[in-house]
Design an enzyme around this catalytic site. Structure first.
Site, short mmCIF file in Angstrom:
data_model
loop_
_atom_site.label_atom_id
_atom_site.label_comp_id
_atom_site.label_asym_id
_atom_site.label_seq_id
_atom_site.Cartn_x
_atom_site.Cartn_y
_atom_site.Cartn_z
N VAL A 11 0.83 -1.20 0.00
CA VAL A 11 0.00 0.00 0.00
C VAL A 11 0.87 1.26 0.00
CG1 VAL A 11 -1.68 1.31 1.36
CG2 VAL A 11 -2.00 -1.14 1.03
N ASP A 30 10.54 4.05 5.85
CA ASP A 30 10.37 2.70 6.41
C ASP A 30 11.52 2.46 7.39
OD1 ASP A 30 8.62 0.10 5.12
OD2 ASP A 30 10.22 -0.34 6.56
N LYS A 35 15.45 -2.44 2.93
CA LYS A 35 14.43 -2.14 1.92
C LYS A 35 14.63 -0.73 1.36
CE LYS A 35 9.88 -3.48 2.52
NZ LYS A 35 8.50 -3.23 2.99
N GLU A 151 -7.45 2.26 1.72
CA GLU A 151 -6.98 1.97 0.36
C GLU A 151 -7.70 0.73 -0.17
OE1 GLU A 151 -5.14 3.72 -1.79
OE2 GLU A 151 -5.92 2.07 -2.99
N PHE A 249 -15.86 -10.89 -9.26
CA PHE A 249 -15.77 -11.63 -7.99
C PHE A 249 -16.81 -12.72 -7.87
CE2 PHE A 249 -12.30 -9.93 -5.40
CZ PHE A 249 -11.82 -9.03 -6.32
N ALA A 252 -15.73 -19.02 -9.29
CA ALA A 252 -15.58 -20.13 -8.34
C ALA A 252 -14.17 -20.68 -8.45
CB ALA A 252 -16.61 -21.20 -8.67
N GLY A 257 -7.71 -16.25 -0.81
CA GLY A 257 -6.59 -16.19 0.12
C GLY A 257 -5.96 -14.81 0.07
N CYS A 260 -5.23 -10.11 2.64
CA CYS A 260 -6.31 -9.19 3.04
C CYS A 260 -7.61 -9.89 3.42
CB CYS A 260 -6.57 -8.19 1.92
SG CYS A 260 -5.10 -7.25 1.51
C1 UGA Z 1 -8.35 -7.26 -1.87
C2 UGA Z 1 -9.45 -6.32 -2.40
O1 UGA Z 1 -9.92 -6.78 -3.67
C3 UGA Z 1 -8.90 -4.89 -2.54
O2 UGA Z 1 -9.94 -4.00 -2.94
C4 UGA Z 1 -8.33 -4.44 -1.18
O3 UGA Z 1 -7.77 -3.14 -1.27
C5 UGA Z 1 -7.25 -5.42 -0.75
O4 UGA Z 1 -7.83 -6.74 -0.65
C6 UGA Z 1 -6.70 -4.97 0.57
O5 UGA Z 1 -7.46 -4.96 1.56
O6 UGA Z 1 -5.55 -4.51 0.64
P1 UGA Z 1 -6.26 -8.54 -2.96
O7 UGA Z 1 -6.15 -9.28 -1.65
O8 UGA Z 1 -5.04 -7.94 -3.55
O9 UGA Z 1 -7.34 -7.34 -2.86
O10 UGA Z 1 -6.82 -9.59 -4.03
P2 UGA Z 1 -8.21 -9.92 -4.75
O11 UGA Z 1 -8.07 -9.64 -6.19
O12 UGA Z 1 -9.35 -9.30 -4.05
O13 UGA Z 1 -8.26 -11.51 -4.55
C7 UGA Z 1 -8.33 -12.11 -3.26
C8 UGA Z 1 -8.51 -13.60 -3.36
O14 UGA Z 1 -9.80 -13.92 -3.87
C9 UGA Z 1 -7.52 -14.31 -4.29
O15 UGA Z 1 -7.08 -15.51 -3.68
C10 UGA Z 1 -8.34 -14.61 -5.53
O16 UGA Z 1 -7.87 -15.72 -6.24
C11 UGA Z 1 -9.70 -14.87 -4.93
N1 UGA Z 1 -10.84 -14.64 -5.87
C12 UGA Z 1 -11.07 -13.39 -6.36
C13 UGA Z 1 -11.66 -15.70 -6.20
O17 UGA Z 1 -11.47 -16.85 -5.75
N2 UGA Z 1 -12.71 -15.47 -7.05
C14 UGA Z 1 -12.97 -14.23 -7.55
O18 UGA Z 1 -13.97 -14.10 -8.31
C15 UGA Z 1 -12.14 -13.17 -7.21
#
Ligand code: UGA
Length: 429
Positions: A11, A30, A35, A151, A249, A252, A257, A260
């Protein structure tokens, strides 16, 4: 404007870089000396599409710099962003140690009015605690404001998400910092939501939990599809055309994971529990997510029977595509589950192998995705990398002892795979 970002994780680093890109003068701070040294010498500690070029460009233009000195950062800038980790504790609640520490460091360095902005994902009411802490440890006569500005960037798409945000949330107790916050975000042309600080903090936890809920929902529907012979992708497509639902989203798979969703879901459940609300809906989201992995592993054992000494090729280690992040990765968990059953693994990921090596031992890391299947009994797809769709299926089919694929991300077309002679098992189809 002159901005300081404390914490150069995903972030902090991406936010600081994008702020510099639109013309602000940014110092990223940091306490990890290695880093900061790496960043100052043009290196990037994470893989994030488009980030390296932007960092180099803005460092060269003199708009982006790196430092280990918080007080210098606080003194030089009008607005200080906190973007430090908020890791989970064993009971699921948020560990706010880093935020509290930084609040005290900022307090110690304050000499004049500053806006202190929290960007980290935090429990509701953290902003109030940050304000109390700064007041307690800071100089008596110096004024400041605390703002919550969560964020929403996704790893793998962080630069795009930051440069073109769906919305910017500004939570504050007083009107004084609003103007400055709006100026910072003006170049991004996004809708701005100005609200109170507690609502802003809740928007973040409520959004992430809702997205996780959406994934668990479609995974539950996938289970029904498997029993009834329906196709979850067709169902998702039909549902998604309703603008109130939306297609995104609704993929399936083997469950969500990353650093977040699992953490924020546990935190939100815990926050609710602490104020006397039992958020059973979100507990069910977690249960479905865990069950999704169990069902997938069962699919593999139902087909291959005993896994001991079976060779399995695994495509994907990152928690999703476009990232080298393996924290709480379902792909890694899947590998570990298969190893526990005695399977011998050959694994590949386009970007995450270096980071995976630290946590996933006793597997063969294969550089070429097309060689993963060599000598194996089955092939598993564990991460939704687009490039896996370009796998040389003919070569894989010939190199496996039997052409069996478990596609945990529904990357391939089922009828096409069966036509080509594969035993093909996916999720909800
Ligand atoms: C997530 C949120 O999407 C962001 O908006 C947020 O800012 C972020 O967390 C955070 O809190 O910092 P992120 O963890 O980077 O983002 O990844 P995502 O794209 O949301 O995916 C999360 C997980 O869900 C992954 O394992 C992905 O494979 C899975 N997923 C996603 C599914 O299994 N199916 C979907 O349709 C979408």
């Amino acid at each position: 404007m002159r901005l300081t970002i404390i914490g150069t994780g995903y972030v902090g680093l991406v936010t600081g870089t994008c702020f510099a890109e639109v013309g602000h003068q940014v110092v990223c701070v940091d306490n990890d000396t290695a880093k900061i040294k790496l960043l100052a010498s043009g290196g990037i500690p994470i893989f994030e599409p488009g980030l390296e070029e932007l960092v180099k460009k803005n460092v060269a233009a003199g708009r982006l710099s790196f430092s280990t000195n918080i007080s210098e950062g606080v003194q030089k800038s009008e607005v200080i962003f906190i973007a430090v980790p908020t890791p989970p504790q064993p009971d699921g609640s948020v560990d706010s140690t880093f935020i509290e520490r930084v609040a005290r460091d900022i307090a110690a360095a304050l000499t004049g009015y500053r806006i202190i902005v929290d960007k980290s994902t935090v429990p509701v009411k953290t902003g109030e605690k940050v304000a109390e802490t700064i007041k307690r440890y800071g100089p008596a006569k110096v004024d400041f404001d605390v703002v919550s500005n969560p964020e929403f960037l996704r790893e793998g798409f962080a630069v795009t998400d930051l440069m073109k945000p769906d919305r910017v949330v500004i939570g504050t107790r007083s009107p004084r910092p609003v103007e400055a916050m709006k100026n910072i975000y003006a170049p991004f042309n996004a809708p701005i939501v100005v609200t109170d600080i507690n609502s802003a903090e809740l928007i973040k936890h409520a959004s992430n939990s809702f997205l996780a809920l959406k994934i668990s929902y479609i995974n539950a529907v996938a289970a029904i599809c498997e029993i009834t012979g329906a196709n979850v992708q067709e169902v998702a497509a039909g549902m998604g055309l309703d603008e109130r639902i939306g297609r995104r989203f609704l993929n399936a798979g083997i469950g969500f994971g990353g650093s977040c969703f699992p953490k924020d879901l546990s935190a939100f459940i815990k926050i609710a529990e602490e104020i006397g609300y039992d958020f059973r809906l979100l507990k069910e989201v977690q249960i479905i997510n865990r069950g999704q992995m169990d069902r997938f592993v069962k699919k593999i054992t139902d087909t291959l029977w005993v896994l001991k000494d079976k060779k399995i090729g695994v495509l994907g280690l990152a928690f999703k595509q476009n990232t080298d992040d393996v924290r709480t990765s379902p792909a890694i968990e899947l590998c570990q589950r298969l190893q526990k059953e005695g399977a011998l693994l050959r694994v590949h990921d386009p970007k995450a192998m270096t980071k995976a090596r630290a946590i996933l031992k006793d597997v063969t890391y294969v550089d070429d995705m097309n060689a993963v299947a060599d000598g194996c009994d089955a092939l598993v797809v564990a991460t939704e990398w687009d490039e896996f769709k370009k796998l040389d299926l003919e070569r894989a089919r010939k190199s496996l002892s039997h052409p069996i694929m478990f596609d945990g991300r529904n990357l391939f077309d089922r009828s096409e795979m069966e036509r080509r002679g594969w035993v093909y098992k996916s999720v909800g189809r």
